[in-house]
Design a protein around this motif. Structure first.
Motif, PDB file in Angstrom:
ATOM      1  N   LEU A  33       0.842  -1.326   0.167  1.00 28.32           N
ATOM      2  CA  LEU A  33      -0.039   0.036   0.097  1.00 28.32           C
ATOM      3  C   LEU A  33       0.934   1.324   0.058  1.00 28.32           C
ATOM      4  N   ALA A  34       1.994   1.175   0.599  1.00 31.07           N
ATOM      5  CA  ALA A  34       3.112   2.304   0.625  1.00 31.07           C
ATOM      6  C   ALA A  34       3.496   2.680  -0.725  1.00 31.07           C
ATOM      7  N   VAL A  35       3.370   1.666  -1.606  1.00 31.58           N
ATOM      8  CA  VAL A  35       4.178   1.981  -3.031  1.00 31.58           C
ATOM      9  C   VAL A  35       2.981   2.540  -3.747  1.00 31.58           C
ATOM     10  N   THR A  36       1.847   2.070  -3.694  1.00 32.98           N
ATOM     11  CA  THR A  36       0.689   2.685  -4.513  1.00 32.98           C
ATOM     12  C   THR A  36       0.179   3.835  -3.941  1.00 32.98           C
ATOM     13  N   ARG A  37       0.317   4.156  -2.385  1.00 30.39           N
ATOM     14  CA  ARG A  37       0.063   5.590  -1.888  1.00 30.39           C
ATOM     15  C   ARG A  37       0.983   6.621  -2.487  1.00 30.39           C
ATOM     16  N   GLU A  38       2.081   6.260  -2.685  1.00 29.93           N
ATOM     17  CA  GLU A  38       3.213   7.288  -3.311  1.00 29.93           C
ATOM     18  C   GLU A  38       2.605   7.773  -4.627  1.00 29.93           C
ATOM     19  N   PHE A  66      10.951 -14.482   8.135  1.00 28.15           N
ATOM     20  CA  PHE A  66      10.970 -15.138   6.911  1.00 28.15           C
ATOM     21  C   PHE A  66       9.651 -15.030   6.463  1.00 28.15           C
ATOM     22  N   TYR A  67       8.408 -15.359   7.354  1.00 27.13           N
ATOM     23  CA  TYR A  67       7.108 -15.140   6.891  1.00 27.13           C
ATOM     24  C   TYR A  67       6.793 -13.928   6.494  1.00 27.13           C
ATOM     25  N   LEU A  68       7.164 -12.879   7.124  1.00 29.86           N
ATOM     26  CA  LEU A  68       6.805 -11.504   6.970  1.00 29.86           C
ATOM     27  C   LEU A  68       7.471 -11.146   5.612  1.00 29.86           C
ATOM     28  N   PHE A  69       8.664 -11.567   5.329  1.00 27.20           N
ATOM     29  CA  PHE A  69       9.336 -11.365   4.218  1.00 27.20           C
ATOM     30  C   PHE A  69       8.656 -12.005   2.773  1.00 27.20           C
ATOM     31  N   ALA A  70       8.210 -13.251   3.119  1.00 25.44           N
ATOM     32  CA  ALA A  70       7.576 -13.773   1.900  1.00 25.44           C
ATOM     33  C   ALA A  70       6.200 -13.283   1.815  1.00 25.44           C
ATOM     34  N   SER A  71       5.365 -12.640   2.746  1.00 29.11           N
ATOM     35  CA  SER A  71       4.139 -12.111   2.380  1.00 29.11           C
ATOM     36  C   SER A  71       4.296 -10.708   2.023  1.00 29.11           C
ATOM     37  N   LEU A  72       5.349 -10.036   2.520  1.00 26.62           N
ATOM     38  CA  LEU A  72       5.510  -8.522   1.763  1.00 26.62           C
ATOM     39  C   LEU A  72       6.200  -8.790   0.670  1.00 26.62           C
ATOM     40  N   GLY A  73       6.852  -9.632   0.185  1.00 28.06           N
ATOM     41  CA  GLY A  73       7.584  -9.702  -1.083  1.00 28.06           C
ATOM     42  C   GLY A  73       6.415  -9.903  -2.182  1.00 28.06           C
ATOM     43  N   GLU A  74       5.494 -10.863  -1.795  1.00 24.86           N
ATOM     44  CA  GLU A  74       4.347 -10.909  -2.753  1.00 24.86           C
ATOM     45  C   GLU A  74       3.609  -9.615  -2.989  1.00 24.86           C
ATOM     46  N   THR A  75       3.398  -9.294  -2.033  1.00 23.35           N
ATOM     47  CA  THR A  75       2.502  -8.006  -1.988  1.00 23.35           C
ATOM     48  C   THR A  75       3.179  -6.621  -2.692  1.00 23.35           C
ATOM     49  N   LEU A  76       4.511  -6.461  -2.529  1.00 27.44           N
ATOM     50  CA  LEU A  76       5.416  -5.597  -2.947  1.00 27.44           C
ATOM     51  C   LEU A  76       5.443  -5.971  -4.709  1.00 27.44           C
ATOM     52  N   LEU A  77       5.393  -7.144  -5.153  1.00 29.54           N
ATOM     53  CA  LEU A  77       5.191  -7.331  -6.674  1.00 29.54           C
ATOM     54  C   LEU A  77       3.953  -6.872  -7.192  1.00 29.54           C
ATOM     55  N   LEU A  78       2.887  -7.311  -6.366  1.00 29.87           N
ATOM     56  CA  LEU A  78       1.460  -6.963  -6.980  1.00 29.87           C
ATOM     57  C   LEU A  78       1.387  -5.412  -6.843  1.00 29.87           C
ATOM     58  N   SER A  79       1.734  -4.766  -5.837  1.00 26.85           N
ATOM     59  CA  SER A  79       1.760  -3.184  -5.786  1.00 26.85           C
ATOM     60  C   SER A  79       2.580  -2.481  -6.831  1.00 26.85           C
ATOM     61  N   PHE A  96       2.611  -3.193  -9.949  1.00 28.23           N
ATOM     62  CA  PHE A  96       1.804  -3.115 -11.142  1.00 28.23           C
ATOM     63  C   PHE A  96       0.444  -2.298 -10.939  1.00 28.23           C
ATOM     64  N   MET A  97       0.178  -1.834  -9.731  1.00 24.32           N
ATOM     65  CA  MET A  97      -1.124  -1.140  -9.171  1.00 24.32           C
ATOM     66  C   MET A  97      -0.871   0.396  -9.092  1.00 24.32           C
ATOM     67  N   THR A  98      -1.797   1.121  -9.454  1.00 20.07           N
ATOM     68  CA  THR A  98      -1.589   2.487  -9.286  1.00 20.07           C
ATOM     69  C   THR A  98      -2.646   3.240  -8.342  1.00 20.07           C
ATOM     70  N   SER A  99      -3.619   2.279  -7.587  1.00 18.17           N
ATOM     71  CA  SER A  99      -4.553   2.781  -6.632  1.00 18.17           C
ATOM     72  C   SER A  99      -4.292   2.187  -5.404  1.00 18.17           C
ATOM     73  N   GLN A 100      -4.212   2.850  -4.318  1.00 13.48           N
ATOM     74  CA  GLN A 100      -4.231   2.464  -3.033  1.00 13.48           C
ATOM     75  C   GLN A 100      -5.808   1.327  -2.714  1.00 13.48           C
ATOM     76  N   GLY A 101      -6.757   1.672  -3.457  1.00 12.94           N
ATOM     77  CA  GLY A 101      -8.074   1.011  -3.078  1.00 12.94           C
ATOM     78  C   GLY A 101      -7.779  -0.314  -3.922  1.00 12.94           C
ATOM     79  N   ILE A 146      11.599  -9.928  -8.761  1.00  7.88           N
ATOM     80  CA  ILE A 146      10.977  -9.661  -9.999  1.00  7.88           C
ATOM     81  C   ILE A 146      10.374  -8.218  -9.935  1.00  7.88           C
ATOM     82  N   ALA A 147       9.972  -7.663  -8.881  1.00  6.09           N
ATOM     83  CA  ALA A 147       9.605  -6.208  -8.491  1.00  6.09           C
ATOM     84  C   ALA A 147      10.665  -5.205  -8.853  1.00  6.09           C
ATOM     85  N   MET A 148      11.931  -5.682  -8.213  1.00  2.00           N
ATOM     86  CA  MET A 148      12.969  -4.909  -8.751  1.00  2.00           C
ATOM     87  C   MET A 148      13.228  -4.693 -10.261  1.00  2.00           C
TER      88      MET A 148
END
Length: 176
Positions: A1-6, A69-82, A84-89, A166-168
């Motif tokens: 959400l932080a990436v799309t918020r910016e 490790f769990y947090l890294f996996a969860s946040l890594g996946e969401t980082l990739l999705l974010s 490609f998204m332009t809207s926080q919602g 991949i996000a990088m």
């Protein structure tokens, strides 16, 4: 959400003028959330131990490492999705539908994973929460450690590392 918020608020335009690289930006977004997640997990662990008297038979250090490790996996996946998204919602809805709800119902937190359905087993295997539920149960109740949980830990590192890489690669420092 932080990436799309910016992107949504326009502060990403300022970022595009700086010499920061993709890895620095994305890790700068990832690391604080991992730290805050560890603090939240620490509170939850203290409540489990103190209030609910759940026995911790394994190592607290192993639990903290595997939680990271769990947090890294969860946040890594969401980082990739974010990325490609332009809207926080939109990002919030996608993450809710892809990760939160399936993790809640398919990770084995409340009900066991359905062994009759191959689709359910595959879907639950892809979720980082499934691995974390198994690891935390193993540490809390079965005195397991990182050596016994090595494959789940490695899986979580891959599940976080591949989407982050991949996000990088797909990260663009330009405003659309």
């Amino acid at each position: 959400l932080a990436v799309t918020r910016e992107k949504e608020l326009g502060s990403f335009e300022t970022l595009a003028t700086t010499p920061i690289r993709a890895a620095e930006y994305l890790l700068g977004k990832l690391i604080p959330y991992i730290v805050f997640g560890l603090v939240s997990a620490g509170v939850a662990i203290l409540l489990a131990l103190g209030w609910f008297h759940v026995p911790l038979r394994g190592s607290l250090i192993d639990l903290v490492i595997l939680t990271a490790f769990y947090l890294f996996a969860s946040l890594g996946e969401t980082l990739l999705l974010s990325s490609f998204m332009t809207s926080q919602g939109t990002a919030m809805r996608v993450i809710l539908l892809i990760f939160f709800l399936p993790s809640f119902f398919m990770a084995g937190i409340i009900l066991p994973i359905d062994s009759r359905s191959g689709v359910a087993q595959i879907a639950s295997f892809v979720l980082p929460a499934t691995q974390y539920v198994q690891m935390s149960r193993g540490i809390f109740l079965k005195q397991m450690g990182i050596p016994e949980l090595f494959f789940q830990a490695l899986y979580l590192l891959v599940l976080g590392g591949v989407p982050t890489a991949i996000a990088m690669l797909f990260f663009k420092k330009q405003v659309d």
